[in-house]
Design a protein around this motif. Sequence first.
Motif, short mmCIF file in Angstrom:
data_model
loop_
_atom_site.label_atom_id
_atom_site.label_comp_id
_atom_site.label_asym_id
_atom_site.label_seq_id
_atom_site.Cartn_x
_atom_site.Cartn_y
_atom_site.Cartn_z
N THR B 32 -40.92 -72.62 53.65
CA THR B 32 -40.83 -73.63 54.72
C THR B 32 -39.37 -73.83 55.02
OG1 THR B 32 -40.67 -75.36 53.08
CG2 THR B 32 -42.82 -74.86 53.96
N GLY B 34 -38.58 -76.54 57.18
CA GLY B 34 -38.87 -77.67 58.05
C GLY B 34 -37.60 -78.41 58.35
N CYS B 37 -38.98 -82.17 64.24
CA CYS B 37 -40.33 -82.51 64.68
C CYS B 37 -41.32 -81.38 64.39
CB CYS B 37 -40.35 -82.80 66.18
SG CYS B 37 -38.78 -83.22 66.90
N ILE B 40 -43.25 -81.31 61.15
CA ILE B 40 -44.43 -82.15 61.00
C ILE B 40 -45.66 -81.42 61.53
CG2 ILE B 40 -45.41 -84.39 61.55
CD1 ILE B 40 -42.94 -84.59 59.85
N GLU B 41 -45.49 -80.71 62.65
CA GLU B 41 -46.61 -79.94 63.17
C GLU B 41 -46.95 -78.80 62.22
OE1 GLU B 41 -48.13 -81.73 64.91
OE2 GLU B 41 -48.25 -80.96 66.94
N MET B 43 -46.62 -78.93 59.02
CA MET B 43 -47.38 -79.52 57.92
C MET B 43 -48.80 -79.84 58.37
SD MET B 43 -44.25 -81.81 56.70
CE MET B 43 -44.90 -82.99 55.56
N SER B 44 -48.95 -80.23 59.64
CA SER B 44 -50.31 -80.46 60.14
C SER B 44 -51.13 -79.19 60.06
CB SER B 44 -50.27 -80.92 61.60
OG SER B 44 -49.61 -82.14 61.71
N GLY B 46 -50.86 -76.94 57.92
CA GLY B 46 -51.26 -76.77 56.52
C GLY B 46 -52.35 -77.73 56.10
N GLY B 47 -52.54 -78.79 56.87
CA GLY B 47 -53.53 -79.81 56.52
C GLY B 47 -54.95 -79.36 56.77
N PRO B 48 -55.90 -80.21 56.43
CA PRO B 48 -57.30 -79.79 56.48
C PRO B 48 -57.82 -79.54 57.90
CG PRO B 48 -57.12 -82.12 55.97
CD PRO B 48 -55.73 -81.58 55.96
N TYR B 50 -56.45 -78.03 60.54
CA TYR B 50 -56.19 -76.69 61.07
C TYR B 50 -56.26 -75.61 59.99
CZ TYR B 50 -54.90 -79.32 65.14
OH TYR B 50 -54.94 -80.16 66.20
N PRO B 136 -50.43 -77.08 66.93
CA PRO B 136 -50.85 -76.28 65.76
C PRO B 136 -51.57 -75.01 66.17
CG PRO B 136 -51.30 -78.58 65.37
CD PRO B 136 -50.81 -78.49 66.77
N GLN C 37 -32.30 -77.96 51.47
CA GLN C 37 -33.59 -77.30 51.67
C GLN C 37 -34.36 -77.43 50.37
OE1 GLN C 37 -35.74 -76.01 53.36
NE2 GLN C 37 -36.68 -74.31 52.34
N TYR C 91 -38.87 -88.57 64.71
CA TYR C 91 -40.03 -87.95 65.35
C TYR C 91 -41.36 -88.43 64.80
CZ TYR C 91 -38.21 -85.07 61.60
OH TYR C 91 -37.65 -84.66 60.44
N MET C 152 -52.08 -85.95 50.36
CA MET C 152 -51.45 -85.31 51.51
C MET C 152 -52.50 -84.86 52.52
SD MET C 152 -50.66 -81.81 52.33
CE MET C 152 -49.79 -81.25 53.77
N THR C 153 -53.53 -84.18 52.04
CA THR C 153 -54.53 -83.70 52.99
C THR C 153 -55.23 -84.87 53.66
OG1 THR C 153 -55.99 -83.45 51.11
CG2 THR C 153 -54.96 -81.47 51.94
N PHE C 156 -52.84 -86.48 56.34
CA PHE C 156 -52.70 -85.72 57.58
C PHE C 156 -54.00 -85.68 58.36
CE2 PHE C 156 -48.64 -84.29 56.02
CZ PHE C 156 -47.93 -84.18 57.19
N ARG C 159 -54.20 -88.92 60.20
CA ARG C 159 -53.21 -88.98 61.27
C ARG C 159 -53.67 -88.22 62.50
NH1 ARG C 159 -48.92 -85.43 62.17
NH2 ARG C 159 -47.25 -86.27 63.44
N GLU C 160 -54.43 -87.16 62.28
CA GLU C 160 -54.92 -86.38 63.42
C GLU C 160 -55.74 -87.24 64.37
OE1 GLU C 160 -54.46 -83.28 64.51
OE2 GLU C 160 -53.03 -82.89 62.92
N ARG C 173 -48.91 -84.63 71.55
CA ARG C 173 -49.18 -85.13 70.20
C ARG C 173 -47.97 -85.85 69.63
NH1 ARG C 173 -52.74 -82.39 66.87
NH2 ARG C 173 -51.10 -82.03 65.35
N MET C 174 -46.81 -85.32 69.95
CA MET C 174 -45.56 -85.94 69.48
C MET C 174 -44.60 -85.93 70.66
SD MET C 174 -45.18 -83.77 66.01
CE MET C 174 -43.76 -84.56 65.36
N ASN C 175 -43.44 -86.58 70.48
CA ASN C 175 -42.38 -86.54 71.50
C ASN C 175 -42.92 -86.89 72.89
OD1 ASN C 175 -41.02 -85.60 69.34
ND2 ASN C 175 -40.78 -83.52 70.08
#
Lengths: 246, 181, 431
Positions: B32, B34, B37, B40-41, B43-44, B46-48, B50, B136, C37, C91, C152-153, C156, C159-160, C173-175
């Motif tokens: 990564t 990262g 901004c 964050i997408e 990471m999304s 990587g989330g459930p 997508y 995503p 990093q 962001y 975490m899962t 997120f 949040r979706e 979705r953002m910005n």
Amino acid sequence: MSNENERDEAAENLPDQLGRERLAAPVRRTGMFGANTTGDTSGFGGLQVRGSAPAHSRRPFTDPGDPRTADFDRVADDLEAALTGIGRQSDVERVEVDRGEITFHVRREALLELVRVLRDDPALRYELCTGVVGVHFPEDAGRELHAVYHFRSITHNSEIRVCTTCPDADPHLPSIVSVYPTNDWHEREAWDFFGMVFDGHPALTRIQMPDDWHGHPQRKDYPLGGVPVEYRGATVPPPDERRSYQ
Amino acid sequence: MGLEEKLPAGVALTTVEQVVGLARKSSMWPATFGLACCAIEMMSVGGPHYDLARFGMEKFGATPRQADLMVVAGRVSQKMAPVLRQIYDQMPEPKWVIAMGVCASSGGMFNNYAIVQGVDHIVPVDMYLPGCPPRPEMFLDAVLKLHDKVQNTKLGAHREQEITETEERMLRRSLPLVTKD
Amino acid sequence: MTVTEDYIDASGGDWDDVVEKAQGTRAERLVVNMGPQHPSTHGVLRLILTLDGETCTEARVGIGYLHTGIEKNMEYRTWTQGTTFVTRMDYLTPLFNETAYCLAVEKLLDVTDRVPERASVIRVMLMELNRMASHFVAMATFGMELGATTVMTNGFREREMILDIFELVTGLRMNHAYVRPGGVAQDLPPGAVGKIRELLKEMPKRIQVMRKLLDENPLYLARTQDVAYLNLPGCMALGVTGPLVRASGLAWDLRKAKPYCGYEDYEFDVPVSDGGDVYARYRVRIAEMEESLKIVEQCLDKLRPGPVMIEDAKIGWPAKLALGPDGLGNSPDHIAHIMSGSMEALIHHFKLVTEGFRVPAGQAYAAVESAKGELGCYAVSDGGTRPHRVHFRDPSFTHLQAVAAMCEGGTVADVIAAVASIDPVMGGVDR
């Protein structure tokens, strides 16, 4: 006493006086469309737009019609009393009330003592400082760099602004980190971006830019630094070099 | 009457390149990177919702030494550029780079003193992914396209020949100017 | 590899050599450079930790790795275009950035009272939804950094749901660049209210799931309780606001203290905890999400039909957007209006789009209670169509100064928890 004040005020408001002040203000821009490269065909080439003269508000600072200004007179009185106590009352150059906000313009020599009073005086109790903002006014000769502080009192739910200046030739200001530790990074940022030297700061180093960077990038005399962008044969200059409306 | 006809059922013939490509693309381990901004997408993804694990890429690690894909997600500042290059250098070959978002691809809207105008000034980029930030789904699309590229990567002498050919083709090709007609 | 009497640089070379040299010296102080990093630093944060065994004796923070020059870029764009830049700062809280900026511009224009009621309600509603989204990411990344992937899962995934609403309302979705000086870019699309009502029905269950997962989880408690303690005087001295100061026992919330956007008309509580540790911050955040749901519900009840942009044709952005086949697009009605209906509207459109509006000279500071704390926008105008200077007082920037106070004397593992509990977003810190 009151008569004298009235006379002062009257003189200040005479059109002659106001006109002279207006003409003494620095020229902000000339021309109409920011045409600096080629001839100005707009017919407004000789236009001179002046900035406003430094605003100077007079008491009462509280405007009964504006609830945002409700405690300004109290704050000003308390601050004056506290500063008189330490013999610094003459260092507040002027007070400006504008758009529901009160600004105290102070001489830089008095800044540190002033903020200590702001924090410690029970009548004031500005516990929270939200940092220092640097602003560069290249045309404001002798006071090019402005440092703007916002203070917030949680006890009295009040908010004020303190503004101090220093010339480009001698960009020194007292650091207020000893009173408000939160200003540590904010002062480093102002040094980084504007080249203001905060005397007494524990470690005034660059914070955002790399350590070996030259110049202070958010000053007005520092270019934006964009590159021209080419797309399919046409080139778009960076935003600061484009001809545009101003 | 080739060899194919004599083979028993269930055996397929292919090239070493294709086998290696399949192995490489089926389990890419991204490092990564990262930044802003776009991170964050990323990471999304990587989330459930997508679920990047569908493509064998769920092991997002920060260690470059066990990674073969670098996703530069966000704006690269002048201060970050040397760090990014160092991380890239620490990744073992073969390695690929996705420039995620317009800032990483070209500097985007931040055309100024602070931002590197495209991460391809620092590292070679295999896939440019536009968007601010890319959705995503767009990221998944970029990943699939990259998979295709990885699958068809040549090896050894073929690779050298491919590089020479590409270079010659690029030199011959005129720039895509606005047509005059 | 360089070895002096008590200095070993282990940033490269053969590990066996490093071990051999290390065994030969009596040096015990270890300086670890963590980041910029690193998976557990919340973006490109750099921590310089001095370790004595497992104990962190000194923690220094290096920032600036995401410095974008947004404030400088804005000086070359019109006031309206500024929203496009500010939304990309922090962001995770784009709508707070936009609102803080627009409130400052409106104060400069002296039109704060003329912003339509409906626009303010929409702003409040989206800000509260944004607060929930931001807190979900705060918890999600916190969990991830401590190794709790389920958190975490879950975070997120929840949040979706909010992002779906943002996408419906703002197109992105953002910005978003949705909040504009004078109001918001466009009205709520059809179906938005229904979708938000659905969210209000579903979200309490999801928050409950999160609570069940974490509130009394012994592992979570062990990692968070009495970790990274910061008391109230410390908060005040370091300028800490937001959930952090509320977790140290002070119910300070700008929504109550200095209401903006009509927050005085909403009923909600300010969650407070006096733990002062990471766990208290978590409790405050999750309780704030429940309060946010209350506010969103009240917003829906307050929504009355009406304009969403200021009526002043010299300020209000003229183009009403329509939903085209590829997301948002121009409104055919508006184009017909300016091209064949009203000459005056065409002039206003042309002036606003090419030149922008002029803002009277002066300065203004507007602050909102963002998900992270006091987000202040200080704007200076010289009377032109572009800002003379815009500065953001970002809460994450200020809060990161507290890392040393929170971490020194604790273990190195707690550094991760401390930084995560601040919830810094480097886009906002570095701007």
